[in-house]
Design an enzyme around this catalytic site. Structure first.
Site, PDB file in Angstrom:
ATOM      1  N   HIS A  12      -7.332  -6.021   0.262  1.00 26.97           N
ATOM      2  CA  HIS A  12      -6.157  -5.193   0.532  1.00 26.97           C
ATOM      3  C   HIS A  12      -5.518  -5.638   1.846  1.00 26.97           C
ATOM      4  CE1 HIS A  12      -3.918  -1.486  -0.219  1.00 26.97           C
ATOM      5  NE2 HIS A  12      -4.049  -1.132   1.046  1.00 26.97           N
TER       6      HIS A  12
ATOM      7  N   GLU B 169      -9.250  -5.696  -3.790  1.00 26.41           N
ATOM      8  CA  GLU B 169      -8.645  -4.672  -2.936  1.00 26.41           C
ATOM      9  C   GLU B 169      -9.659  -3.974  -2.029  1.00 26.41           C
ATOM     10  OE1 GLU B 169      -5.520  -3.908  -2.556  1.00 26.41           O
ATOM     11  OE2 GLU B 169      -4.476  -4.591  -4.353  1.00 26.41           O
TER      12      GLU B 169
ATOM     13  N   SER C 263       0.841  -1.199   0.000  1.00 22.71           N
ATOM     14  CA  SER C 263       0.000   0.000   0.000  1.00 22.71           C
ATOM     15  C   SER C 263       0.881   1.255   0.000  1.00 22.71           C
ATOM     16  CB  SER C 263      -0.964  -0.040   1.188  1.00 22.71           C
ATOM     17  OG  SER C 263      -1.983   0.927   1.057  1.00 22.71           O
TER      18      SER C 263
END
Length: 509
Positions: A422, A322, A202
């Site tokens: 995610h 995600e 990220s």
């Protein structure tokens, strides 16, 4: 004394503890260029936590190396994290330039894997149970490093107009200082300073992409792996200045009094991070790297991949679902109606397109998808995945080595409703399955997927290639990680082609 200030004192004390009485046989001692540090042995792994790589920071100023010390300092506890919201489990302090090392031995020359934490430049630390490096270190006979650095306003508030010329990128300068520490010292921890891989998820991946365009970072790492984290463009100086002005207003300070920022408490700076973002029009104020023409003079992947790092192999990946990782407590999002989806998509995508048109296209592509499944698929494709494709295409056009992966393995939590969300690749790559809310326990299926991803990242760190063909055009070879992993060319092609015709807006930029 407020909470963060009290943690500042406690955290600094933990990191700078005096030598313990444990014997040298039980606790290894390593020499760094600033002084000796004592770690601990757990099984076959040596661990050093809270090693100081930078001096106590001066607010909005570049970092500096620590002063040398005499004797032996304990490296037995994590150093404090940068002050932030929502991290009550860790000590916090502006004095946060500490790193951690896991190694099989103090001798030898092993590949070095330096993890840079995520959190959208706003939160996070290198002290999470998800990123404990012991299992990765032992599994691959590699040296693992995690670290803390300045984030949010402490690392990226652009105050050049107020006398702080470096302020918009000091968080990046912290990372460069940490990598310089690795170059100069990791050989004494059994690592090879000529074989350093940076990897991050990220915001950590975005920080790495930015480092690849910063001249001061040249030569400090030799491979780069980004996990659901891209930085196509940095924040422009004018937008960064708008954010600074809004932040100062949120603090109740006139622009002319911006220098008083160095005197107010860390707790006040953290509280003002809730200021609405004046550029995006939604969410809290964004702080991230700035095109300041000082430390960053070009965008990382615009108009092309930064030439200075084309020789550095890249591993670029995303998870299939995600945005299922951004659900939080809002479980209503799993039961959307068709009328709900356009409104939800409007703020979830990073492209300017009619949400109704997106819904129409996705219903044609996936006629069996529910409204919620269309929302998650479209918001994922238009957000993180789109940035990854731009980076992969930029490297392909330049003939630079890049390798793509997509994690499809479904997390078992709550019956699998999160798919591959995610952050799911973090516990898989580190082997810390029980630390993940999406996995939570060690199962045969999870262990197998983790071994596959660990082996891939370790091979990439060791050789510069992960075991499949690089991403080229038009083939677009992509490793699909799942119970039965396989290579697919141009996965989700129709989605890619639909969004490719619409300009991408870098989150935060």
């Amino acid at each position: 004394m407020n909470t963060i200030d009290r943690r500042l004192v406690i955290g600094a004390g933990l990191a700078l503890a005096t030598p313990s009485s444990a014997s040298a046989q039980e606790t290894p001692v390593a020499r760094t260029s600033h002084g000796r540090v004592r770690g601990m042995r757990t099984g076959d792994t040596l661990t050093f936590k809270g090693i100081r790589y930078g001096a106590p920071t001066q607010r909005f100023q570049p970092p500096s190396a620590p002063r040398p010390w005499r004797g032996i300092r304990d490296a037995l506890a994590y150093g404090p994290a940068c002050p932030q919201r929502g991290l009550d489990s860790e000590q916090q302090s502006e004095d946060c330039l500490f790193l951690n090392v896991w190694t099989p031995s103090l001798s030898g020359a092993r590949p070095v894997m330096v993890y840079i934490h995520g959190g959208a430049y706003n939160t996070g630390s290198g002290s999470s149970a998800l990123t404990d490096g012991a299992r990765l270190c032992a599994h691959g006979d590699v040296v693992v490093v995690t670290l803390n650095h300045r984030i949010n306003a402490f690392g990226y508030c652009y105050l050049a107009a107020h006398g702080f010329a470096d302020s918009g990128n000091v968080g990046q300068l912290d990372l460069i200082l940490a990598l310089e520490w690795v170059r100069d010292n990791i050989g004494r921890f059994g690592g090879d300073p000529s074989c350093v891989t940076v990897f991050g998820q990220s915001g950590g991946g975005a920080k790495i992409a930015t480092l690849m365009a910063m001249p001061a970072a040249r030569g400090l790492f030799h491979r780069a792996a980004t996990m659901s984290g891209q930085q196509v463009t940095a924040s422009g100086p004018l937008n960064a200045a708008r954010r600074t002005a809004a932040y100062l207003e949120g603090l109740g300070l006139a622009a002319a009094n911006a220098r008083t920022l160095v005197a107010i408490t860390a707790a006040q700076l953290v509280a003002a991070l809730q200021t609405p973002d004046p550029v995006l029009g939604f969410g809290s104020v964004y702080f991230g790297p700035v095109l300041d023409e000082r430390h960053l003079s070009r965008h990382p992947f615009y108009p092309d991949a930064a030439p200075q790092s084309l020789h550095v192999p890249m591993l670029i990946g995303n998870t299939h679902d995600e945005t299922r990782g951004f659900v939080g407590a809002d479980r209503a999002i799993f039961n959307l109606s068709w009328d709900d989806v356009p409104r939800r998509l409007a703020t979830a995508m990073r492209v300017d397109v009619l949400p109704e048109e997106v819904v129409r296209v996705y219903r044609r592509l996936y006629p069996n998808y529910s409204p919620s499944e269309v929302y998650f698929a479209a918001s994922t494709a238009a957000r993180s995945w789109r940035g990854a494709l731009i980076e992969l295409e930029g490297r392909a056009h330049a003939g630079a080595p890049a390798f793509a992966y997509q994690l499809d393995w479904r997390s078992p939590a709550e019956g699998g409703i999160f798919g591959a969300p995610h952050t799911l690749d973090i516990p898989l790559v580190f082997g810390n399955l029980e630390a993940s809310d999406y996995i939570g326990e060690r199962t045969a299926d999870g262990e197998a997927m983790s071994r596959t991803m660990m082996d891939t990242f370790i091979r990439f760190a060791r050789t510069g290639e992960p075991g499949w063909a690089p991403y080229t055009l038009p083939q677009r070879a992509t490793m699909i990680f799942n119970q039965r992993s396989n290579i697919q060319n141009d996965p989700r092609r129709a989605e890619r082609e639909f969004f490719a015709r619409i300009p991408y807006v870098q989150p935060g930029a």
